[in-house]
Design an enzyme around this catalytic site. Structure first.
Site, PDB file in Angstrom:
ATOM      1  N   CYS A 188      -1.016   2.994   2.191  1.00 34.95           N
ATOM      2  CA  CYS A 188       0.338   2.987   2.761  1.00 34.95           C
ATOM      3  C   CYS A 188       1.180   4.129   2.392  1.00 34.95           C
ATOM      4  CB  CYS A 188       1.403   1.774   2.240  1.00 34.95           C
ATOM      5  SG  CYS A 188       2.767   1.811   2.741  1.00 34.95           S
ATOM      6  N   HIS A 247       0.018  -4.466   9.090  1.00 41.54           N
ATOM      7  CA  HIS A 247       0.671  -3.779   8.014  1.00 41.54           C
ATOM      8  C   HIS A 247       1.903  -3.326   8.690  1.00 41.54           C
ATOM      9  CE1 HIS A 247       0.268  -0.846   4.588  1.00 41.54           C
ATOM     10  NE2 HIS A 247       1.213  -0.282   5.605  1.00 41.54           N
ATOM     11  N   GLU A 248       1.903  -2.686   9.742  1.00 42.72           N
ATOM     12  CA  GLU A 248       3.142  -2.066  10.197  1.00 42.72           C
ATOM     13  C   GLU A 248       4.300  -3.160  10.539  1.00 42.72           C
ATOM     14  OE1 GLU A 248       3.753   0.860   9.428  1.00 42.72           O
ATOM     15  OE2 GLU A 248       1.489   1.295   9.060  1.00 42.72           O
ATOM     16  N   HIS A 260       5.885  -4.475   7.519  1.00 48.48           N
ATOM     17  CA  HIS A 260       7.081  -3.502   7.073  1.00 48.48           C
ATOM     18  C   HIS A 260       8.401  -3.942   7.912  1.00 48.48           C
ATOM     19  CE1 HIS A 260       5.640  -0.493   4.444  1.00 48.48           C
ATOM     20  NE2 HIS A 260       4.584  -0.174   5.142  1.00 48.48           N
TER      21      HIS A 260
END
Length: 183
Positions: free
Chosen positions: A89, A131-132, A135
Site C-alpha cells: 500500500c 484493496h482500494e 480504503h
C-alpha cells in the site's frame, strides 16, 4: 500533472469511511486526474481519494495495462475462490504482507461523468479492487490479516521511520476475510 502527497498509515483519514460522490463535475474530474498522476508517480497499482486526504468514494487503478478509475464502487463476488499473496500500500511505504483476498470480483460504479461502468477483475485486478474499496470504507489492508500475520506486520510498521507512535490505530471488527463477502 498534479502530484499530491499521500497520507501515511496512522493518519485518521485512512480510518474514516468516505462519502458517496453525488456531483459529477469538474472538481471530481480534477480529483481523478490527481489520483492517476500521483499513483503513476509513485508506481502504485491503485490509489483511493482518502489516501490524498479526500473523503470521497473514488479510486484510480493501473493493473496489467488496464488504467482507469471508479466512483462509488460496489463489489460483488461471483464465487468463493480465494487468493493468498503479497499486498502492499502506498500508505505503508515499502511494506508487503501476504493477504487473503477473493480471487474474482465484479465492481460496479460510475466514471467521472456519472456514466455506469462495471469492472470484472481476477487475480491482481481483483486484489486491487478490493484493496482500494477497503480504503473507501476506512479499512487498511493489514486489517484483513489473521492475528499472527497482523502481529508481525505491526512489528515491521512500528520499526519504520515514518511510523508515528502517537497515533492510535483501531483494528477492524469485521471478519478478516472482508466485509464484502456474501453469505
Amino acid at each position: 500533472m498534479t502530484i499530491q502527497p499521500i497520507r501515511i498509515y496512522g493518519d485518521p483519514v485512512l480510518r474514516t469511511a468516505a462519502d458517496e460522490v453525488d456531483t459529477f463535475d469538474k472538481e471530481l474530474r480534477t480529483l481523478v486526474k490527481d489520483l492517476l498522476d500521483t499513483m503513476r508517480d509513485q508506481g502504485g497499482a491503485g490509489l483511493a481519494a482518502p489516501q490524498l486526504g479526500i473523503g470521497k468514494r473514488v479510486f484510480a487503478f493501473d493493473v496489467d495495462d488496464v488504467v482507469g478509475h471508479i466512483v462509488n464502487p460496489v463489489l460483488e463476488f461471483p464465487d468463493e475462490e480465494e487468493q493468498d499473496g503479497p499486498e502492499g500500500c502506498l500508505s505503508l511505504p515499502g511494506l508487503y504482507f501476504d493477504t487473503v483476498r477473493r480471487q474474482n470480483v465484479i465492481a460496479k460504479g460510475f466514471n467521472e461523468y456519472g456514466d455506469p461502468l462495471q469492472i470484472v477483475g481476477t487475480g491482481l485486478m481483483a486484489r486491487c479492487l478490493q484493496h482500494e474499496t477497503d480504503h473507501l470504507d476506512g479499512i487498511v489492508f493489514i486489517d484483513r490479516l489473521d492475528a499472527e500475520r497482523r502481529k508481525a506486520a505491526m512489528a515491521e510498521i512500528r520499526a519504520q521511520d515514518w511510523y508515528n507512535d502517537d497515533v492510535k490505530v483501531k483494528v477492524s471488527p469485521h471478519d478478516n476475510r472482508g466485509v464484502f463477502f456474501k453469505s
